[in-house]
Design a protein around this motif. Structure first.
Motif, PDB file in Angstrom:
ATOM      1  N   VAL A   1      -9.058  -0.739  12.234  1.00  0.00           N
ATOM      2  CA  VAL A   1      -8.679  -2.383  11.365  1.00  0.00           C
ATOM      3  C   VAL A   1      -7.957  -2.651  11.364  1.00  0.00           C
ATOM      4  O   VAL A   1      -7.371  -4.186  11.941  1.00  0.00           O
ATOM      5  CB  VAL A   1      -9.921  -2.674  10.244  1.00  0.00           C
ATOM      6  CG1 VAL A   1     -10.216  -3.583  10.075  1.00  0.00           C
ATOM      7  CG2 VAL A   1     -11.442  -2.069  11.276  1.00  0.00           C
ATOM      8  N   LYS A   2      -6.942  -2.066  10.075  1.00  0.00           N
ATOM      9  CA  LYS A   2      -5.985  -2.741  10.102  1.00  0.00           C
ATOM     10  C   LYS A   2      -4.794  -3.488  10.965  1.00  0.00           C
ATOM     11  O   LYS A   2      -4.359  -4.388  11.094  1.00  0.00           O
ATOM     12  CB  LYS A   2      -5.283  -2.435   8.463  1.00  0.00           C
ATOM     13  CG  LYS A   2      -3.927  -3.003   8.079  1.00  0.00           C
ATOM     14  CD  LYS A   2      -3.106  -1.975   7.122  1.00  0.00           C
ATOM     15  CE  LYS A   2      -1.897  -2.354   6.875  1.00  0.00           C
ATOM     16  NZ  LYS A   2      -1.290  -1.145   5.491  1.00  0.00           N
ATOM     17  N   PHE A   3      -4.804  -1.766  11.499  1.00  0.00           N
ATOM     18  CA  PHE A   3      -3.305  -2.458  12.371  1.00  0.00           C
ATOM     19  C   PHE A   3      -3.610  -2.816  14.325  1.00  0.00           C
ATOM     20  O   PHE A   3      -2.884  -3.133  14.570  1.00  0.00           O
ATOM     21  CB  PHE A   3      -2.773  -0.772  12.275  1.00  0.00           C
ATOM     22  CG  PHE A   3      -1.856   0.069  11.374  1.00  0.00           C
ATOM     23  CD1 PHE A   3      -0.187  -0.784  11.642  1.00  0.00           C
ATOM     24  CD2 PHE A   3      -2.395   0.035  10.605  1.00  0.00           C
ATOM     25  CE1 PHE A   3       0.463   0.180  10.799  1.00  0.00           C
ATOM     26  CE2 PHE A   3      -1.658   0.479   9.448  1.00  0.00           C
ATOM     27  CZ  PHE A   3      -0.199   0.783   9.555  1.00  0.00           C
ATOM     28  N   ALA A   4      -5.256  -3.273  14.230  1.00  0.00           N
ATOM     29  CA  ALA A   4      -5.611  -3.566  15.495  1.00  0.00           C
ATOM     30  C   ALA A   4      -5.176  -4.823  15.362  1.00  0.00           C
ATOM     31  O   ALA A   4      -4.757  -5.308  16.722  1.00  0.00           O
ATOM     32  CB  ALA A   4      -7.002  -3.400  14.866  1.00  0.00           C
ATOM     33  N   ARG A   5      -4.460  -5.494  14.354  1.00  0.00           N
ATOM     34  CA  ARG A   5      -3.796  -6.820  14.580  1.00  0.00           C
ATOM     35  C   ARG A   5      -2.315  -7.040  14.198  1.00  0.00           C
ATOM     36  O   ARG A   5      -2.385  -8.205  14.459  1.00  0.00           O
ATOM     37  CB  ARG A   5      -4.434  -7.843  13.431  1.00  0.00           C
ATOM     38  CG  ARG A   5      -5.908  -7.858  12.938  1.00  0.00           C
ATOM     39  CD  ARG A   5      -6.387  -8.679  11.788  1.00  0.00           C
ATOM     40  NE  ARG A   5      -5.786  -8.047   9.812  1.00  0.00           N
ATOM     41  CZ  ARG A   5      -6.358  -7.299   9.486  1.00  0.00           C
ATOM     42  NH1 ARG A   5      -7.093  -6.641   9.606  1.00  0.00           N
ATOM     43  NH2 ARG A   5      -5.213  -6.810   8.630  1.00  0.00           N
ATOM     44  N   LEU A   6      -1.621  -6.151  15.002  1.00  0.00           N
ATOM     45  CA  LEU A   6      -0.408  -6.013  14.523  1.00  0.00           C
ATOM     46  C   LEU A   6       0.500  -5.046  16.366  1.00  0.00           C
ATOM     47  O   LEU A   6      -0.171  -4.758  16.472  1.00  0.00           O
ATOM     48  CB  LEU A   6      -0.011  -5.207  13.731  1.00  0.00           C
ATOM     49  CG  LEU A   6      -0.561  -5.320  12.266  1.00  0.00           C
ATOM     50  CD1 LEU A   6       0.207  -4.685  11.207  1.00  0.00           C
ATOM     51  CD2 LEU A   6       0.007  -6.573  11.744  1.00  0.00           C
ATOM     52  N   ASP A   7       1.319  -5.676  16.193  1.00  0.00           N
ATOM     53  CA  ASP A   7       1.996  -5.857  17.660  1.00  0.00           C
ATOM     54  C   ASP A   7       2.701  -4.038  17.525  1.00  0.00           C
ATOM     55  O   ASP A   7       2.757  -4.533  15.578  1.00  0.00           O
ATOM     56  CB  ASP A   7       2.696  -6.877  18.513  1.00  0.00           C
ATOM     57  CG  ASP A   7       3.384  -7.097  17.601  1.00  0.00           C
ATOM     58  OD1 ASP A   7       5.133  -6.425  16.968  1.00  0.00           O
ATOM     59  OD2 ASP A   7       4.108  -8.139  16.427  1.00  0.00           O
ATOM     60  N   PRO A   8       3.300  -3.229  17.716  1.00  0.00           N
ATOM     61  CA  PRO A   8       3.694  -1.833  17.727  1.00  0.00           C
ATOM     62  C   PRO A   8       5.112  -2.320  16.825  1.00  0.00           C
ATOM     63  O   PRO A   8       5.536  -1.670  16.086  1.00  0.00           O
ATOM     64  CB  PRO A   8       4.300  -1.904  19.127  1.00  0.00           C
ATOM     65  CG  PRO A   8       2.934  -1.835  20.018  1.00  0.00           C
ATOM     66  CD  PRO A   8       2.974  -3.342  19.647  1.00  0.00           C
ATOM     67  N   GLU A   9       5.948  -3.673  17.168  1.00  0.00           N
ATOM     68  CA  GLU A   9       7.326  -3.380  16.358  1.00  0.00           C
ATOM     69  C   GLU A   9       6.590  -4.195  15.262  1.00  0.00           C
ATOM     70  O   GLU A   9       7.315  -3.309  14.183  1.00  0.00           O
ATOM     71  CB  GLU A   9       7.703  -4.159  17.304  1.00  0.00           C
ATOM     72  CG  GLU A   9       8.848  -3.877  18.640  1.00  0.00           C
ATOM     73  CD  GLU A   9       7.768  -4.243  19.538  1.00  0.00           C
ATOM     74  OE1 GLU A   9       6.576  -4.856  19.752  1.00  0.00           O
ATOM     75  OE2 GLU A   9       8.699  -3.210  20.205  1.00  0.00           O
ATOM     76  N   THR A  10       5.370  -4.958  14.950  1.00  0.00           N
ATOM     77  CA  THR A  10       5.386  -5.381  13.547  1.00  0.00           C
ATOM     78  C   THR A  10       4.742  -3.797  12.683  1.00  0.00           C
ATOM     79  O   THR A  10       4.811  -4.027  11.046  1.00  0.00           O
ATOM     80  CB  THR A  10       4.033  -6.825  13.669  1.00  0.00           C
ATOM     81  OG1 THR A  10       4.765  -7.630  14.254  1.00  0.00           O
ATOM     82  CG2 THR A  10       3.641  -6.936  12.335  1.00  0.00           C
ATOM     83  N   ALA A  11       3.897  -3.311  13.646  1.00  0.00           N
ATOM     84  CA  ALA A  11       2.922  -2.263  12.733  1.00  0.00           C
ATOM     85  C   ALA A  11       4.424  -1.680  12.028  1.00  0.00           C
ATOM     86  O   ALA A  11       4.520  -0.066  11.413  1.00  0.00           O
ATOM     87  CB  ALA A  11       2.238  -1.457  13.508  1.00  0.00           C
ATOM     88  N   ALA A  12       4.874  -1.352  13.262  1.00  0.00           N
ATOM     89  CA  ALA A  12       6.827  -0.174  12.786  1.00  0.00           C
ATOM     90  C   ALA A  12       7.148  -0.657  12.018  1.00  0.00           C
ATOM     91  O   ALA A  12       7.498   0.055  10.452  1.00  0.00           O
ATOM     92  CB  ALA A  12       7.371   0.231  13.864  1.00  0.00           C
ATOM     93  N   VAL A  13       7.860  -1.536  11.872  1.00  0.00           N
ATOM     94  CA  VAL A  13       8.052  -2.610  10.494  1.00  0.00           C
ATOM     95  C   VAL A  13       7.310  -2.348   9.274  1.00  0.00           C
ATOM     96  O   VAL A  13       8.305  -1.999   8.228  1.00  0.00           O
ATOM     97  CB  VAL A  13       8.502  -4.042  10.639  1.00  0.00           C
ATOM     98  CG1 VAL A  13       9.053  -4.479   9.297  1.00  0.00           C
ATOM     99  CG2 VAL A  13       9.734  -4.345  12.033  1.00  0.00           C
ATOM    100  N   ASP A  14       6.266  -1.947   9.337  1.00  0.00           N
ATOM    101  CA  ASP A  14       5.451  -2.136   7.889  1.00  0.00           C
ATOM    102  C   ASP A  14       5.841  -1.083   7.353  1.00  0.00           C
ATOM    103  O   ASP A  14       5.420  -0.973   6.327  1.00  0.00           O
ATOM    104  CB  ASP A  14       4.325  -2.520   8.696  1.00  0.00           C
ATOM    105  CG  ASP A  14       3.242  -2.815   6.832  1.00  0.00           C
ATOM    106  OD1 ASP A  14       3.203  -3.294   5.899  1.00  0.00           O
ATOM    107  OD2 ASP A  14       2.281  -1.374   6.741  1.00  0.00           O
ATOM    108  N   LEU A  15       5.532   0.069   8.087  1.00  0.00           N
ATOM    109  CA  LEU A  15       5.697   1.414   8.436  1.00  0.00           C
ATOM    110  C   LEU A  15       7.001   2.153   7.527  1.00  0.00           C
ATOM    111  O   LEU A  15       7.091   2.631   6.976  1.00  0.00           O
ATOM    112  CB  LEU A  15       4.780   2.125   9.002  1.00  0.00           C
ATOM    113  CG  LEU A  15       5.685   3.502   8.652  1.00  0.00           C
ATOM    114  CD1 LEU A  15       3.935   4.000   8.069  1.00  0.00           C
ATOM    115  CD2 LEU A  15       4.448   4.288  10.617  1.00  0.00           C
TER     116      LEU A  15
END
Length: 264
Positions: free
Chosen positions: A138-152
């Motif tokens: 649910v959390k990562f479905a709202r993020l594009d791959p690059e944004t999710a990667a930065v968050d990680l």
């Protein structure tokens, strides 16, 4: 989740986004660890064996209300429900048996209880792997791959990795780039999300004979380190970076973060 080769533009963009937090990479990081209490247990939905002392009041804790606990008569189990907690006591003559704990949302945890005298009261934390996967999706479905990667990467650098992420420590040395010692420190993965982060420690190799070596993120885009990169970033110290490149000298190191697409 779409996969794209990591372009120089993406690398540069990530460097800019991460620059404010990656400012002390050459210094040892301090990690806050939970105290290791032998009487605290974290269990998933898999059948788990656990020893409990008869007549001790043990606490079972869940992130949501505990609806019911089913237990065989052999355990003579007494249960008191209090919201997200259930206080359980084995009978004096309890014999080994399996209990089933059902939470409000329907998650079921199974514990094989082995009565053993002389133990302290214990706390059992229920950790739903299936719910972790759903929450992460649910959390990562709202993020594009690059944004999710930065968050990680932000979480990994600051050592604020959430409890529901999977962390696998490592000390594997990888011979990938001449004159550099590259050691895999840990891998971070997320249930239900096709991303995985590898964190490396990078320093000049012993006996390299170099007084210094300049590197940037693109230098680490080699097959031995990554084949499906989504993001890459170096921990930064202002004194070590000149014209966008890190200047490695003997006794110094950098933290390297590579996020890849994974078949999670």
């Amino acid at each position: 989740m779409a996969r794209k080769p990591l372009s120089k533009l993406v690398v540069a963009g990530l460097v800019v986004l991460l620059f404010p937090i990656l400012s002390q990479a050459s210094q040892p990081t301090q990690t806050t660890k939970a105290s290791e209490d032998p009487d605290n247990f974290r269990v998933s939905e898999k059948l788990t064996l656990i020893e409990l002392a008869p007549e001790a009041i043990n606490r079972i804790h869940s992130s949501e209300p505990i609806q019911k606990i089913n237990a065989p008569q052999a355990l003579s189990l007494e249960v008191e429900y209090q919201g997200n907690n259930a206080f359980v006591t084995l009978g004096k003559k309890a014999r080994q048996g399996v209990i089933y704990i059902i939470t409000q949302s329907g998650d079921v945890f199974s514990l094989e209880i082995i009565p053993k005298k002389g133990l302290k009261a214990r706390v059992i934390h229920l950790d739903s792997q299936s719910r972790k996967a759903k929450d992460n999706q649910v959390k990562f479905a709202r993020l594009d791959p690059e944004t999710a990667a930065v968050d990680l990467i932000r979480n990994a650098f600051a050592d604020t990795i959430p409890d529901n992420f999977n962390v696998t420590p490592s000390h594997q040395e990888i011979e990938a780039i001449k004159h550099l010692r590259i050691t895999l420190r840990r891998t971070v993965s997320i249930d239900g999300v096709p991303l995985a982060l590898n964190e490396y420690r990078v320093s000049l190799a012993p006996f390299s004979g170099l007084a210094e070596m300049k590197v940037d993120e693109s230098a680490f885009l080699v097959p031995k380190l990554t084949r499906k990169p989504t993001a890459i970033a170096l921990g930064k110290d202002l004194k070590q970076f000149v014209d966008g490149k890190a200047v490695l000298r003997p006794g110094q190191y950098l933290r390297l973060f590579i996020v890849e697409h994974s078949h999670n």
